[in-house]
Design a protein around this motif. Sequence first.
Motif, PDB file in Angstrom:
ATOM      1  N   ALA A 129       0.832  -1.196   0.000  1.00  0.00           N
ATOM      2  CA  ALA A 129       0.000   0.000   0.000  1.00  0.00           C
ATOM      3  C   ALA A 129       0.869   1.249   0.000  1.00  0.00           C
ATOM      4  N   TYR A 130       0.387   2.272  -0.718  1.00  0.00           N
ATOM      5  CA  TYR A 130       1.045   3.576  -0.750  1.00  0.00           C
ATOM      6  C   TYR A 130       0.002   4.631  -0.432  1.00  0.00           C
ATOM      7  N   SER A 131       0.377   5.633   0.369  1.00  0.00           N
ATOM      8  CA  SER A 131      -0.538   6.727   0.682  1.00  0.00           C
ATOM      9  C   SER A 131       0.238   8.036   0.716  1.00  0.00           C
ATOM     10  N   ASN A 132      -0.462   9.080   0.380  1.00  0.00           N
ATOM     11  CA  ASN A 132       0.095  10.429   0.384  1.00  0.00           C
ATOM     12  C   ASN A 132      -0.865  11.304   1.175  1.00  0.00           C
ATOM     13  N   SER A 133      -0.441  11.741   2.375  1.00  0.00           N
ATOM     14  CA  SER A 133      -1.332  12.496   3.238  1.00  0.00           C
ATOM     15  C   SER A 133      -1.560  13.910   2.731  1.00  0.00           C
ATOM     16  N   PHE A 134      -0.681  14.417   1.886  1.00  0.00           N
ATOM     17  CA  PHE A 134      -0.844  15.779   1.391  1.00  0.00           C
ATOM     18  C   PHE A 134      -1.994  15.857   0.385  1.00  0.00           C
ATOM     19  N   SER A 135      -2.049  14.921  -0.538  1.00  0.00           N
ATOM     20  CA  SER A 135      -3.105  14.921  -1.550  1.00  0.00           C
ATOM     21  C   SER A 135      -4.170  13.868  -1.282  1.00  0.00           C
ATOM     22  N   ASN A 136      -4.103  13.175  -0.115  1.00  0.00           N
ATOM     23  CA  ASN A 136      -5.093  12.163   0.261  1.00  0.00           C
ATOM     24  C   ASN A 136      -5.237  11.099  -0.831  1.00  0.00           C
ATOM     25  N   THR A 137      -4.092  10.575  -1.267  1.00  0.00           N
ATOM     26  CA  THR A 137      -4.068   9.521  -2.272  1.00  0.00           C
ATOM     27  C   THR A 137      -3.730   8.198  -1.601  1.00  0.00           C
ATOM     28  N   ASN A 138      -4.451   7.131  -1.987  1.00  0.00           N
ATOM     29  CA  ASN A 138      -4.198   5.807  -1.433  1.00  0.00           C
ATOM     30  C   ASN A 138      -4.244   4.781  -2.551  1.00  0.00           C
ATOM     31  N   LEU A 139      -3.201   3.931  -2.617  1.00  0.00           N
ATOM     32  CA  LEU A 139      -3.140   2.819  -3.564  1.00  0.00           C
ATOM     33  C   LEU A 139      -2.802   1.557  -2.776  1.00  0.00           C
ATOM     34  N   SER A 140      -3.474   0.467  -3.096  1.00  0.00           N
ATOM     35  CA  SER A 140      -3.248  -0.779  -2.370  1.00  0.00           C
ATOM     36  C   SER A 140      -3.345  -1.945  -3.349  1.00  0.00           C
ATOM     37  N   LEU A 141      -2.299  -2.779  -3.386  1.00  0.00           N
ATOM     38  CA  LEU A 141      -2.254  -3.973  -4.233  1.00  0.00           C
ATOM     39  C   LEU A 141      -2.270  -5.187  -3.323  1.00  0.00           C
ATOM     40  N   SER A 142      -3.262  -6.050  -3.491  1.00  0.00           N
ATOM     41  CA  SER A 142      -3.421  -7.192  -2.596  1.00  0.00           C
ATOM     42  C   SER A 142      -3.794  -8.437  -3.380  1.00  0.00           C
ATOM     43  N   GLY A 143      -3.560  -9.583  -2.742  1.00  0.00           N
ATOM     44  CA  GLY A 143      -3.908 -10.859  -3.343  1.00  0.00           C
ATOM     45  C   GLY A 143      -3.537 -12.013  -2.427  1.00  0.00           C
ATOM     46  N   VAL A 144      -4.038 -13.202  -2.743  1.00  0.00           N
ATOM     47  CA  VAL A 144      -3.727 -14.415  -1.995  1.00  0.00           C
ATOM     48  C   VAL A 144      -2.859 -15.299  -2.882  1.00  0.00           C
ATOM     49  N   TRP A 145      -1.631 -15.581  -2.406  1.00  0.00           N
ATOM     50  CA  TRP A 145      -0.649 -16.352  -3.183  1.00  0.00           C
ATOM     51  C   TRP A 145      -0.634 -17.795  -2.687  1.00  0.00           C
ATOM     52  N   TYR A 146      -1.020 -18.716  -3.561  1.00  0.00           N
ATOM     53  CA  TYR A 146      -0.908 -20.149  -3.281  1.00  0.00           C
ATOM     54  C   TYR A 146       0.479 -20.575  -3.777  1.00  0.00           C
ATOM     55  N   PHE A 147       1.472 -20.470  -2.884  1.00  0.00           N
ATOM     56  CA  PHE A 147       2.861 -20.590  -3.356  1.00  0.00           C
ATOM     57  C   PHE A 147       3.251 -22.012  -3.698  1.00  0.00           C
ATOM     58  N   ARG A 148       2.544 -23.035  -3.207  1.00  0.00           N
ATOM     59  CA  ARG A 148       2.907 -24.396  -3.594  1.00  0.00           C
ATOM     60  C   ARG A 148       2.530 -24.670  -5.040  1.00  0.00           C
ATOM     61  N   GLU A 149       1.362 -24.090  -5.465  1.00  0.00           N
ATOM     62  CA  GLU A 149       0.926 -24.268  -6.847  1.00  0.00           C
ATOM     63  C   GLU A 149       1.409 -23.141  -7.756  1.00  0.00           C
ATOM     64  N   GLY A 150       1.868 -22.048  -7.152  1.00  0.00           N
ATOM     65  CA  GLY A 150       2.454 -20.958  -7.935  1.00  0.00           C
ATOM     66  C   GLY A 150       1.447 -20.097  -8.659  1.00  0.00           C
ATOM     67  N   TYR A 151       0.313 -19.751  -8.036  1.00  0.00           N
ATOM     68  CA  TYR A 151      -0.620 -18.820  -8.673  1.00  0.00           C
ATOM     69  C   TYR A 151      -1.201 -17.903  -7.600  1.00  0.00           C
ATOM     70  N   VAL A 152      -1.786 -16.802  -8.074  1.00  0.00           N
ATOM     71  CA  VAL A 152      -2.368 -15.788  -7.196  1.00  0.00           C
ATOM     72  C   VAL A 152      -3.874 -15.755  -7.416  1.00  0.00           C
ATOM     73  N   LYS A 153      -4.612 -15.668  -6.319  1.00  0.00           N
ATOM     74  CA  LYS A 153      -6.067 -15.614  -6.383  1.00  0.00           C
ATOM     75  C   LYS A 153      -6.559 -14.254  -5.900  1.00  0.00           C
ATOM     76  N   ASN A 154      -7.537 -13.734  -6.630  1.00  0.00           N
ATOM     77  CA  ASN A 154      -8.182 -12.473  -6.285  1.00  0.00           C
ATOM     78  C   ASN A 154      -7.181 -11.320  -6.178  1.00  0.00           C
ATOM     79  N   PRO A 155      -6.363 -11.098  -7.212  1.00  0.00           N
ATOM     80  CA  PRO A 155      -5.436  -9.954  -7.169  1.00  0.00           C
ATOM     81  C   PRO A 155      -6.196  -8.648  -7.440  1.00  0.00           C
ATOM     82  N   LEU A 156      -6.077  -7.692  -6.524  1.00  0.00           N
ATOM     83  CA  LEU A 156      -6.858  -6.458  -6.596  1.00  0.00           C
ATOM     84  C   LEU A 156      -5.952  -5.246  -6.448  1.00  0.00           C
TER      85      LEU A 156
END
Length: 889
Positions: free
Chosen positions: A689-716
């Motif tokens: 996540a990145y945020s800027n309090s001066f301009s009230n900007t927020n960015l967030s990259l999230s997901g669930v990584w199934y590392f044994r199978e090597g794929y990501v679920k619900n990347p947002l």
Amino acid sequence: MLFLPALAQNTPAESSPEARTLRIVEADRLELRNEGDEEIIILTGSPVRMVRGDDRIEAERVIYNRTRKKLYLLGAVRLTDKENRVVEAQQLDLDASDDSFEAMSVKIQSGQFDLTGPLCQRAAGQILLSEGYLTPCARCGQAVDDYGFRAKEVLLYPGDRIIAREVWVLLKGQPVLYLPVLLLHLSERRPRLELGQDDTLGWWAQADLPYVSDFGIGFTLLRYYENRGWGLGFDHWGTDVAREHYRFLLLPPNPNLPGVPQLQYSVEYKLEEPDWRYEANLKRDDAGSDPLPGRFENLGGRPLLTDVDVNISKRQGEPALRFSLRGVIDHDPLTPRPGDVQRLPEVEVGFPQGYRAGGFSLTARMVVGIYGAPPNPANRSARQAFGSYGYAGRVLLEHAESYNTQLWSGASFSFSNRFLGYYYSTRNPSGEYERQIDWTTSASFRQVLGPFSLSLSLNRSAREGENPFSGVDPSPSQRATRQTRLGIGLSYTQGPFSLSASTARVLENSLNPGVLNTSPYDPLTLTLGYSSSPLSVTLTHTRDLNKGKNLTTSGSIQYTPQPFNFGLNTSYNWDWQERGVQRWGPLNLSAGYALPGGNISLAHTRDLNTGWGQSTTFSLSLRVGLDSYTLSQTVTDANPTQNTPATLSGSARAIWGVHSLSFSDAFRFQIPNPAITDPNEDTANLTLAYSNSFSNTNLSLSGVWYFREGYVKNPLLSFSQILRDPGRTLTLRGVWHFPERDQPYHYLQTLSFIGGLEVFPAPLLPEDPPGLAIQGGLNLNRTPDSGKFALMVSDFGPTFSFVGAERTRLFLSAFFSGNASAFPGDSLLGILKPRIVVVLDRCCWALRFTLDAQKNAATLSFLYGGQAADFFLDQNGFQFPGLGDRRNP
């Protein structure tokens, strides 16, 4: 800066609360004179500035008669009082003994009104203006005021209340109507005249007509609804020293309850005197769920119930006295009675300071009352006598005593006693009056002889009886408990070493009197300690004297050679097999290092019974100037016996001024199990996540990584942008979904827009082009099944603004609300119907016309006074961006 001790003196009533101190802030010249027996002080300046109490004073020349306590202000006089009322005059005479004054050639600014007249007086915070003219249009730049009032007498009360007598109403400077009395109450900002029509009520009208009487001021409330009938009421304020606000409204019956009129009333009274405080509140609101226009808002009452709350209390001195009456009047006996606790009434007499002499103190109080409440569920006799609700009397007696003294050198004695007795008018099955007793007594003796210290203590507590009520008094968990303990403690301290032993003899411990106590002694506690910086060691052992068995042994070591620190603690249970507990307590290890501007630490917890680790935590914090960095990670070991997996979780964050970057993780490592073949249990929830309090900007990259199978679920990718300016708020939020194994394409998941956005600047002059703003809320959600979007619209639409002659402003808005599913397949025009709002703003008055196509209703409202248009626009949930104060662009 000039401070004159001769002026910085109180008035002759120096001991009274009304005394004021006169301070000279600025002056150019000071002259002292003696005229006979009178002392005169003359100040001149450009201007002279003074402060006296809550008044701020300016004048070109000030003459202060110190003997008579009179201030004579001459030339460009300006006085601002605590109500922020500004009095401008050519001459003003102020009496320093009571803060009253007289002024000539006066101009007064009170809230949004301007008043002018040849003479005014002030007394007790009220200003009387003779032969005055008042208008809220003086600051609007109109060539001739749209309206004003010329009165023989104008009285200004604190709180923006104005009463005028023998009044001519002027429209464009021409007299059109004579009124014997006129009331203006500017702090009550709601329309006084409204007309409307809708399908439910038909044609309707409401008017609030002002009145003035010897006992107060207020409004007569008139209501008419074509399909329901007439309504009548009043909204009254007292003008005495007490705060009085009385509201009453009789409304026509609801169609669902024909023949039953609706009542709304509220009584608020509060008076604070030096010795007493009086408060009263009564509330009822039958129309709380009935959508009638013009009803009282936030009345706080309940339908068919009158809530009564009266309090009278003595503010100072002893005895402390209090009278309270808190109850509910139920106007519908067919409905279940509310479960409120009622005090009908309650009287308290107390001595909170009590009697004090030497080391002895005594305090007491008594509370007598009649109470109504549901019965105590644990009291069978009360349930049978009360049913679901009952009334009974109760007397509470409380007294507390304490005594502390020094007997001789090294010997001290203390004693305390507290008694609480609740006595009720109800009877138990045996015929005795019910009661509750809570009685606690303690005494202690301590003798110090060199390094030795001996302490003896006696503690007794008794609780018995039952409470017939629920929610009135505390209810004990058992009917009778009595405990008496005689404690003894011995300690020895020599240098860094200390040794102590303590136990207690249980003289009485029973849930019911007469039950034999089989454990007469509390555990014996032995403590050995060593404390000499940087090493501290503590060893504690407990033993059961009744059975002659050891119980626990615990130890802790703390070693702090700065900047390092180390810690260790654990415990051992001797009779772990008999009591069914763990043999060893958890082993806790910790280590840390103090960094310049931060700290680094490592903590580990281990189960000594199995040898398995439980958790390990690493943390780091560092501050460099305005920047800061934090890192924390915790490893939790797997526990096969409980089938719990191993985890790694934590976060990292860096802050550079207004910028912030953070990362959080939560790994889960499933325990290998032959019975489970699904490898997808090894997952990691990751968020950057990145945020800027001066301009009230927020960015967030999230997901669930199934590392044994090597794929990501619900990347947002979540994003938000908030823009806040005076009169404007804009919030944009959305979620973007990235490709994943089962869905290999990008798509927008949600998007929302809330607030107001100025497209074209709002006009300030007649030659400026019209302004345009977009405001409201849009929420776009993608449905996973169809892949289409559902649109939710809440008060969304454009607002156009126009400026005409004399800065007359016209606001034209169209608000849309509703749900449009499967967009763009459906037609929005067939789903959303507008609410058209037209506001005409003449600065000192405004009109609002509302046409609601969804409700098939129309409303016309009128409001006088400055900033009337602001009130109308705020009621619609929108303030046009960029306008600020439209009277002074």
